[in-house]
Design an enzyme around this catalytic site. Sequence first.
Site, mmCIF file in Angstrom:
data_model
loop_
_atom_site.group_PDB
_atom_site.id
_atom_site.type_symbol
_atom_site.label_atom_id
_atom_site.label_comp_id
_atom_site.label_asym_id
_atom_site.label_seq_id
_atom_site.Cartn_x
_atom_site.Cartn_y
_atom_site.Cartn_z
ATOM 1 N N ASP A 44 -36.730 39.760 6.399
ATOM 2 C CA ASP A 44 -37.471 40.321 4.890
ATOM 3 C C ASP A 44 -38.374 39.441 4.289
ATOM 4 O O ASP A 44 -38.962 39.735 3.209
ATOM 5 C CB ASP A 44 -36.162 40.868 3.856
ATOM 6 C CG ASP A 44 -35.643 39.869 3.276
ATOM 7 O OD1 ASP A 44 -35.519 38.540 3.567
ATOM 8 O OD2 ASP A 44 -34.559 39.931 2.525
ATOM 9 N N ASP A 83 -33.006 42.046 9.617
ATOM 10 C CA ASP A 83 -32.541 41.570 8.211
ATOM 11 C C ASP A 83 -32.396 42.556 7.449
ATOM 12 O O ASP A 83 -33.181 43.242 6.985
ATOM 13 C CB ASP A 83 -33.662 40.302 7.936
ATOM 14 C CG ASP A 83 -32.963 39.504 6.900
ATOM 15 O OD1 ASP A 83 -31.982 39.457 6.739
ATOM 16 O OD2 ASP A 83 -34.063 38.874 6.329
ATOM 17 N N LYS A 113 -28.530 40.943 10.210
ATOM 18 C CA LYS A 113 -28.210 39.655 9.324
ATOM 19 C C LYS A 113 -28.029 40.141 7.866
ATOM 20 O O LYS A 113 -28.761 40.861 7.320
ATOM 21 C CB LYS A 113 -29.233 38.614 9.503
ATOM 22 C CG LYS A 113 -29.282 37.394 8.567
ATOM 23 C CD LYS A 113 -30.108 36.170 8.901
ATOM 24 C CE LYS A 113 -31.443 36.376 7.792
ATOM 25 N NZ LYS A 113 -31.348 36.379 6.594
ATOM 26 N N GLU A 182 -29.306 27.781 5.541
ATOM 27 C CA GLU A 182 -30.659 27.463 5.167
ATOM 28 C C GLU A 182 -30.782 26.419 4.289
ATOM 29 O O GLU A 182 -30.077 26.728 3.039
ATOM 30 C CB GLU A 182 -31.288 29.028 4.357
ATOM 31 C CG GLU A 182 -32.813 28.641 4.119
ATOM 32 C CD GLU A 182 -33.265 29.891 3.798
ATOM 33 O OE1 GLU A 182 -33.182 31.201 3.935
ATOM 34 O OE2 GLU A 182 -34.890 29.757 2.991
HETATM 35 O O1 KIV Z 1 -36.199 36.837 5.884
HETATM 36 C C1 KIV Z 1 -36.126 35.650 6.553
HETATM 37 O O2 KIV Z 1 -37.266 35.435 7.379
HETATM 38 C C2 KIV Z 1 -35.087 34.938 6.525
HETATM 39 C C3 KIV Z 1 -35.225 33.339 6.619
HETATM 40 C C4 KIV Z 1 -35.894 32.849 5.299
HETATM 41 C C5 KIV Z 1 -33.895 32.752 7.103
HETATM 42 O O3 KIV Z 1 -34.065 35.403 6.028
#
Ligand code: KIV
Length: 283
Positions: A44, A83, A113, A182
Site C-alpha cells: 500500500d 497488501d 499481508k 520493519e
Molecule cells: O506497503 C508497503 O510497501 C509495505 C512496506 C513498507 C513493508 O508495507
Amino acid sequence: MKKKIHDFFEMKNKREPITFITSYDYPTATFVEKAGIDMILVGDSLGMCIYGYDGTMPVTMDQMIAHSDAVRRGAPNTFVIGDMPFLSYQPSDQVAVENAGRFFKEAGVDAIKLEGGVRVASRIRAIVEAGMLVMGHIGLTPQSSSQLGGFKAQGRTLESAKAQIDDALAVQEAGAAMILLEAIPPEVSGYIRKTLSIPVLSIGAGLDCDGQLLIVSDALGIFEAFTPKFVKRYAEVAKVSTEALSAYCKDVKSGAFPETKHTYGMIPEERVKFEKWAKSKRS
Ligand code: KIV
C-alpha cells in the site's frame, strides 16, 4: 519455476536469503521477474509511490486489486503478495476474510499481508482458516504510524523489544506463513528469526533475517520525496527519466524530432497521384 510457500521454508532452513521487492505495475513486475527476485509485495506504499498521497491511509481495496492484478500479469511466475489497505481488515474478522478473498479471486495473488501483532491475531486466524496464506507485518507499521508517534523504528528499548517478540509469536501462533519486520534493531530481529519457525523477512531489520525487502521506487531512484535510512539505491531512474524528457522537449522545440525515419512514407505511385491531386486543389 514459480516458488511456493514450502520453498521459502526450505530457504530459511538452508539459510539461503529470500529476495523480496515491491511492485505496483505491469512493466516493473516484468523486470522483477526477469531479475529472478523470489517474491513481490504489492504494497500500500503505492499510496505515496504511485498516487502521490502523504501516506497509506487513503489507499482503497479497489486500487490494491487493480495494481495487484497488473503485477500478477507482469510476473506470472513469481510469488505475489497483496497488501491489505487501512480499514480493509481492522473492522472485523468477517471483513478481513472478505477483503483477503478479493485479492485471491480478483487478482490471483499467492498471499496477503496485514499489519499488526497481538491485536490482529484473530484476523490472521480467520483468514488462514478460510484457506489463505498470510504474511504478518510488525515493527514500524505505517498504517498505525500516528499511534507510534510517526515513522519511527521500534524495539529500541528492552520493553519495546519484548513487545515486538510477543507480536511476532502471536503472528506465528495465529497461523501466518511468514512475517515481515520493519525498522527493528538487528539484535531483536535476529532473536525473532531464531525463535520463529516461519520465514522472517526484513525491511530495515538487518542482515540476520531470512530475506530482504526494498520498496522498488526507493531501490530504483524513482521516489525522491524522502529516503528512509534502510534504503540502498541501485539506479537513478528519476534522474535519467528527467534528462531524457528534457532532451525530448528540446528536440521538439528545435525541430530535431521527428526525423524522416520516424514518419510513414506514402506508396510511391500513390504519392505521385496525391501530389497531382493536391496541386489541382491549390490552383
Ligand atoms: O506497503 C508497503 O510497501 C509495505 C512496506 C513498507 C513493508 O508495507
